[in-house]
Design an enzyme around this catalytic site. Structure first.
Site, PDB file in Angstrom:
ATOM      1  CB  ALA A 142      38.353  69.199  23.894  1.00  0.00           C
TER       2      ALA A 142
ATOM      3  CG  HIS B 257      29.111  93.306  20.479  1.00  0.00           C
ATOM      4  ND1 HIS B 257      29.248  94.204  19.454  1.00  0.00           N
ATOM      5  CD2 HIS B 257      28.871  92.109  19.892  1.00  0.00           C
ATOM      6  CE1 HIS B 257      29.093  93.574  18.301  1.00  0.00           C
ATOM      7  NE2 HIS B 257      28.864  92.300  18.534  1.00  0.00           N
TER       8      HIS B 257
END
Length: 139
Positions: free
Chosen positions: A129, A20
């Protein structure tokens, strides 16, 4: 043989070991990659694999809760920027979870990549990008 979408072993291992809030960067062919961060270089030639293809595979294999993009991406490459936002929106619908989108300057994004558990280099040649994904939980 693995049955899921992602076959590239280093990329698969990176995703399998995320906890997480861990971060993963998927970048274009030109982003500098810090020497202290695991590099997974998928680039074969200009545009192969594309940023979008790599993002799609990543999203099929992992749960995210946040995304970091460069401010410059919006202005310099608006079509690619709209495309990644569309993919994030689709991921929200699939997962049923809200995904936070944060913007930094390109210079700050490059510094932030130092916190990534791994950086996946694509063959993409579209300016700015680059995305940092923040890992979420499936429960």
């Amino acid at each position: 043989m693995k049955k899921s979408v992602l076959l590239q072993s280093e990329f698969s291992h990176l995703i399998a070991t995320l906890g997480h809030t861990d971060e993963v960067t998927i970048c274009d062919a030109g982003l500098p990659i810090p020497s202290n961060v695991k590099r997974i270089d998928l680039a074969l030639t200009h545009g192969v694999p594309s940023f979008a293809q790599t993002v799609d595979v990543f999203l099929k294999e992992s749960q995210i809760e946040g995304v970091i993009l460069a401010n410059e991406f919006k202005q310099v490459s608006p079509n690619a920027h709209a495309d990644i936002l569309s993919r994030i929106k689709q991921e929200e619908e699939i997962s049923g979870k809200q995904i936070r989108v944060t913007y930094l300057s390109h210079e700050d994004l490059k510094i932030k990549t130092n916190d990534s558990k791994g950086i996946v280099r694509t063959g993409e040649c579209t300016p700015y990008a680059n995305v940092i994904f923040q890992s979420g939980v499936i429960f």
